[in-house]
Write a protein that holds these residues in place. Structure first.
Motif, mmCIF file in Angstrom:
data_model
loop_
_atom_site.group_PDB
_atom_site.id
_atom_site.type_symbol
_atom_site.label_atom_id
_atom_site.label_comp_id
_atom_site.label_asym_id
_atom_site.label_seq_id
_atom_site.Cartn_x
_atom_site.Cartn_y
_atom_site.Cartn_z
ATOM 1 N N ASP A 65 0.795 -1.226 0.000
ATOM 2 C CA ASP A 65 0.000 0.000 0.000
ATOM 3 C C ASP A 65 0.830 1.280 0.000
ATOM 4 N N GLY A 66 2.171 1.175 -0.062
ATOM 5 C CA GLY A 66 3.022 2.364 -0.058
ATOM 6 C C GLY A 66 3.291 2.926 1.323
ATOM 7 N N ILE A 67 2.836 2.243 2.353
ATOM 8 C CA ILE A 67 2.993 2.753 3.718
ATOM 9 C C ILE A 67 4.457 2.770 4.134
ATOM 10 N N ALA A 68 5.191 1.712 3.837
ATOM 11 C CA ALA A 68 6.606 1.656 4.219
ATOM 12 C C ALA A 68 7.397 2.763 3.522
ATOM 13 N N THR A 69 7.138 2.973 2.244
ATOM 14 C CA THR A 69 7.817 4.041 1.514
ATOM 15 C C THR A 69 7.507 5.389 2.136
ATOM 16 N N SER A 70 6.253 5.623 2.471
ATOM 17 C CA SER A 70 5.861 6.881 3.100
ATOM 18 C C SER A 70 6.555 7.067 4.453
ATOM 19 N N LEU A 71 6.593 6.010 5.258
ATOM 20 C CA LEU A 71 7.272 6.108 6.557
ATOM 21 C C LEU A 71 8.745 6.466 6.378
ATOM 22 N N ILE A 72 9.435 5.780 5.472
ATOM 23 C CA ILE A 72 10.863 6.032 5.271
ATOM 24 C C ILE A 72 11.082 7.451 4.755
ATOM 25 N N ARG A 73 10.285 7.887 3.801
ATOM 26 C CA ARG A 73 10.423 9.250 3.262
ATOM 27 C C ARG A 73 10.192 10.298 4.363
ATOM 28 N N GLN A 74 9.218 10.070 5.227
ATOM 29 C CA GLN A 74 8.968 11.015 6.315
ATOM 30 C C GLN A 74 10.105 11.005 7.336
ATOM 31 N N LEU A 75 10.678 9.831 7.616
ATOM 32 C CA LEU A 75 11.825 9.768 8.523
ATOM 33 C C LEU A 75 13.034 10.466 7.900
ATOM 34 N N GLU A 76 13.216 10.324 6.590
ATOM 35 C CA GLU A 76 14.303 11.026 5.911
ATOM 36 C C GLU A 76 14.113 12.539 6.004
ATOM 37 N N MET A 77 12.880 13.015 5.840
ATOM 38 C CA MET A 77 12.602 14.439 5.954
ATOM 39 C C MET A 77 12.911 14.926 7.372
ATOM 40 N N SER A 78 12.528 14.151 8.363
ATOM 41 C CA SER A 78 12.840 14.513 9.749
ATOM 42 C C SER A 78 14.350 14.549 9.973
ATOM 43 N N ALA A 79 15.066 13.597 9.372
ATOM 44 C CA ALA A 79 16.524 13.565 9.499
ATOM 45 C C ALA A 79 17.136 14.839 8.908
ATOM 46 N N ARG A 80 16.659 15.242 7.739
ATOM 47 C CA ARG A 80 17.154 16.480 7.125
ATOM 48 C C ARG A 80 16.894 17.675 8.040
ATOM 49 N N MET A 81 15.715 17.721 8.638
ATOM 50 C CA MET A 81 15.365 18.830 9.534
ATOM 51 C C MET A 81 16.265 18.864 10.770
#
Length: 131
Positions: A65-81
């Motif tokens: 369902d794309g949930i894992a991809t969404s979680l990883i992308r959001q964690l990457e965004m948090s890492a950048r922040m």
């Protein structure tokens, strides 16, 4: 990729709940919960001080369902922040191809022993861009 004995040793027990709750309340971790139709179906954990994704899990019923991809992308965004330029993941062997599809590359291997049971993992890394 894993035998039943390895999966059983790896699965968190009921005594792990206080550790998860502490992580949620800590500034060291960013914890995301994926919810579908009011039901928790996955989670992801960014360890800010170690510059690593410590955990990512999606229930198998929601695997496509794309949930894992969404979680990883959001964690990457948090890492950048948080100013993290390179992110590490110690991945299960069966998830390595998934992470590689998101731009991670394997930089090594690791074996952990949990309750006397040896479990092999892949070590992956990704350089994060500024966007």
């Amino acid at each position: 990729a894993y035998e039943r004995e390895q999966r059983d040793a790896w699965a968190p027990g009921d005594d792990a709940l206080p550790s998860f709750e502490a992580a949620i309340d800590s500034e060291r971790f960013v914890v995301l919960l994926a919810v579908s139709d009011g039901k928790a179906v996955g989670y992801g954990v960014l360890n800010v001080s170690d510059e690593a994704i410590d955990a990512a899990y999606v229930h198998p019923d929601y695997a496509s369902d794309g949930i894992a991809t969404s979680l990883i992308r959001q964690l990457e965004m948090s890492a950048r922040m948080h100013g993290i330029a390179e992110l590490d993941i110690v991945s299960s062997l069966n998830a390595t191809a998934f992470y590689e599809s998101l731009g991670y590359w394997q930089v090594g291997a690791k074996t952990r022993t949990i309750d006397g049971v040896a479990i092999d993992f892949a070590v992956l890394c990704k350089h994060l861009d500024a966007t």
